[in-house]
Design a protein around this motif. Sequence first.
Motif, PDB file in Angstrom:
ATOM      1  N   ALA A 178      42.407  -5.382  16.551  1.00 24.91           N
ATOM      2  CA  ALA A 178      42.417  -3.916  16.595  1.00 24.91           C
ATOM      3  C   ALA A 178      41.620  -3.340  15.429  1.00 24.91           C
ATOM      4  N   HIS A 179      41.747  -3.964  14.251  1.00 25.76           N
ATOM      5  CA  HIS A 179      40.962  -3.532  13.097  1.00 25.76           C
ATOM      6  C   HIS A 179      39.467  -3.701  13.382  1.00 25.76           C
ATOM      7  N   TYR A 180      39.128  -4.797  14.035  1.00 25.96           N
ATOM      8  CA  TYR A 180      37.722  -5.054  14.367  1.00 25.96           C
ATOM      9  C   TYR A 180      37.189  -3.977  15.311  1.00 25.96           C
ATOM     10  N   LEU A 181      37.964  -3.656  16.352  1.00 26.24           N
ATOM     11  CA  LEU A 181      37.519  -2.653  17.320  1.00 26.24           C
ATOM     12  C   LEU A 181      37.382  -1.282  16.674  1.00 26.24           C
ATOM     13  N   ALA A 182      38.288  -0.971  15.756  1.00 25.17           N
ATOM     14  CA  ALA A 182      38.219   0.314  15.066  1.00 25.17           C
ATOM     15  C   ALA A 182      36.965   0.379  14.185  1.00 25.17           C
ATOM     16  N   ALA A 183      36.657  -0.718  13.493  1.00 23.14           N
ATOM     17  CA  ALA A 183      35.456  -0.753  12.646  1.00 23.14           C
ATOM     18  C   ALA A 183      34.199  -0.674  13.508  1.00 23.14           C
ATOM     19  N   GLU A 184      34.220  -1.350  14.637  1.00 18.10           N
ATOM     20  CA  GLU A 184      33.077  -1.324  15.550  1.00 18.10           C
ATOM     21  C   GLU A 184      32.828   0.096  16.054  1.00 18.10           C
ATOM     22  N   LYS A 185      33.898   0.788  16.379  1.00 16.19           N
ATOM     23  CA  LYS A 185      33.783   2.166  16.868  1.00 16.19           C
ATOM     24  C   LYS A 185      33.289   3.093  15.769  1.00 16.19           C
ATOM     25  N   GLN A 186      33.771   2.906  14.559  1.00 15.13           N
ATOM     26  CA  GLN A 186      33.430   3.795  13.451  1.00 15.13           C
ATOM     27  C   GLN A 186      31.998   3.599  12.964  1.00 15.13           C
ATOM     28  N   PHE A 187      31.537   2.324  12.870  1.00 17.96           N
ATOM     29  CA  PHE A 187      30.251   2.054  12.235  1.00 17.96           C
ATOM     30  C   PHE A 187      29.117   1.751  13.211  1.00 17.96           C
ATOM     31  N   GLY A 188      29.436   1.526  14.485  1.00 21.58           N
ATOM     32  CA  GLY A 188      28.402   1.314  15.480  1.00 21.58           C
ATOM     33  C   GLY A 188      27.511   0.137  15.177  1.00 21.58           C
ATOM     34  N   ASP A 189      26.199   0.313  15.389  1.00 19.76           N
ATOM     35  CA  ASP A 189      25.274  -0.807  15.208  1.00 19.76           C
ATOM     36  C   ASP A 189      24.520  -0.740  13.882  1.00 19.76           C
ATOM     37  N   GLN A 190      24.966   0.125  12.958  1.00 18.73           N
ATOM     38  CA  GLN A 190      24.325   0.205  11.649  1.00 18.73           C
ATOM     39  C   GLN A 190      25.377   0.260  10.527  1.00 18.73           C
ATOM     40  N   PRO A 191      26.217  -0.746  10.442  1.00 15.82           N
ATOM     41  CA  PRO A 191      27.244  -0.742   9.389  1.00 15.82           C
ATOM     42  C   PRO A 191      26.628  -0.956   8.012  1.00 15.82           C
ATOM     43  N   LYS A 192      27.258  -0.399   6.997  1.00 17.16           N
ATOM     44  CA  LYS A 192      26.823  -0.603   5.628  1.00 17.16           C
ATOM     45  C   LYS A 192      27.726  -1.628   4.945  1.00 17.16           C
ATOM     46  N   ARG A 193      27.150  -2.349   4.014  1.00 17.62           N
ATOM     47  CA  ARG A 193      27.923  -3.360   3.299  1.00 17.62           C
ATOM     48  C   ARG A 193      29.072  -2.718   2.537  1.00 17.62           C
ATOM     49  N   PRO A 194      30.298  -3.221   2.719  1.00 19.72           N
ATOM     50  CA  PRO A 194      31.412  -2.723   1.911  1.00 19.72           C
ATOM     51  C   PRO A 194      31.206  -3.103   0.446  1.00 19.72           C
ATOM     52  N   LYS A 195      31.621  -2.250  -0.470  1.00 24.63           N
ATOM     53  CA  LYS A 195      31.473  -2.541  -1.896  1.00 24.63           C
ATOM     54  C   LYS A 195      32.317  -3.744  -2.311  1.00 24.63           C
ATOM     55  N   SER A 196      33.308  -4.075  -1.491  1.00 28.00           N
ATOM     56  CA  SER A 196      34.174  -5.218  -1.800  1.00 28.00           C
ATOM     57  C   SER A 196      33.603  -6.546  -1.303  1.00 28.00           C
ATOM     58  N   TRP A 197      32.377  -6.525  -0.805  1.00 26.77           N
ATOM     59  CA  TRP A 197      31.776  -7.733  -0.225  1.00 26.77           C
ATOM     60  C   TRP A 197      30.396  -7.945  -0.834  1.00 26.77           C
ATOM     61  N   GLY A 198      30.097  -9.200  -1.203  1.00 27.69           N
ATOM     62  CA  GLY A 198      28.775  -9.471  -1.757  1.00 27.69           C
ATOM     63  C   GLY A 198      28.615 -10.912  -2.189  1.00 27.69           C
ATOM     64  N   GLY A 199      27.595 -11.150  -2.991  1.00 26.79           N
ATOM     65  CA  GLY A 199      27.230 -12.515  -3.334  1.00 26.79           C
ATOM     66  C   GLY A 199      27.641 -12.949  -4.726  1.00 26.79           C
ATOM     67  N   TYR A 200      27.825 -14.271  -4.847  1.00 25.43           N
ATOM     68  CA  TYR A 200      28.050 -14.922  -6.128  1.00 25.43           C
ATOM     69  C   TYR A 200      26.990 -16.007  -6.298  1.00 25.43           C
ATOM     70  N   LYS A 201      26.628 -16.256  -7.545  1.00 23.19           N
ATOM     71  CA  LYS A 201      25.721 -17.364  -7.846  1.00 23.19           C
ATOM     72  C   LYS A 201      26.359 -18.259  -8.898  1.00 23.19           C
ATOM     73  N   LEU A 202      26.418 -19.559  -8.610  1.00 23.03           N
ATOM     74  CA  LEU A 202      26.837 -20.544  -9.603  1.00 23.03           C
ATOM     75  C   LEU A 202      25.596 -21.032 -10.332  1.00 23.03           C
ATOM     76  N   ILE A 203      25.610 -20.874 -11.661  1.00 23.42           N
ATOM     77  CA  ILE A 203      24.514 -21.316 -12.517  1.00 23.42           C
ATOM     78  C   ILE A 203      24.986 -22.593 -13.216  1.00 23.42           C
ATOM     79  N   PRO A 204      24.530 -23.743 -12.760  1.00 24.72           N
ATOM     80  CA  PRO A 204      25.142 -25.001 -13.212  1.00 24.72           C
ATOM     81  C   PRO A 204      24.747 -25.406 -14.620  1.00 24.72           C
ATOM     82  N   ASP A 205      25.695 -26.084 -15.277  1.00 22.47           N
ATOM     83  CA  ASP A 205      25.388 -26.770 -16.530  1.00 22.47           C
ATOM     84  C   ASP A 205      25.621 -28.271 -16.384  1.00 22.47           C
ATOM     85  N   THR A 206      26.195 -28.671 -15.240  1.00 23.21           N
ATOM     86  CA  THR A 206      26.409 -30.086 -14.915  1.00 23.21           C
ATOM     87  C   THR A 206      26.141 -30.293 -13.431  1.00 23.21           C
TER      88      THR A 206
END
Length: 238
Positions: A178-206
Amino acid sequence: MNTDAKDADDTSDTNDQNTPSEKNKSALSIADLRTDYSHASLSKSDTLGDPMAQFKKWLDEAIIAQVPEPNSMSLATVNAEGRPSSRIVLIKNLDAQGITWFTNYTSRKGEDLAGNPFAALLFHWVELERQVRLEGRVERVSEAESDAYFSSRPLRSQIGAIASDQSRPIANRELLEAHYLAAEKQFGDQPKRPKSWGGYKLIPDTVEFWQGRRSRLHDRIVYRLDINGVWQRERLQP
């Protein structure tokens, strides 16, 4: 005489007698599982001077060999209380500095990294009898990089990232959908990235490269970053 009752009792006795042996057989079969590795070897002279270049070489070979999901890796984090947790995630970018993946910043791994920004990654390409372990500091990637990757994802994956409050309890599957359908209805085919979602990079030392060998005498070559920022290589005993 009630033969039906006797037959039922006899069957029950027989099953009870067989159960322990079946359990023992199962336990022994797990303990006895082993493979004597013989696919390849690895020496210091086989490896490149930079571990990320060596990692890319091995990753390319895993892709060419059509290893299932060669981009999957185990990500281990530790929370503020020192309690570790691990899960499988997918590498989405690789450069000279490190390895990038994307997730929800408020997930358990995100909360772990907020309190303790160090992690370990493990790649296991069983068909090639190889493992790679990387340890180091983790940083968030730029918002521009997160935006670019989010927009490249399939639309349904974008909506799913918006709809799911990752790692939080939910009453049932129906509510999640139901949450998925509500988000689909609200954002359509051009959703924006949520601020709570993104990338991490591991910079190795070993970084450690492991190649399976016969008799459990595996080849292990480890790179460690010294205080001058120079990679040092050495062989480890298996």
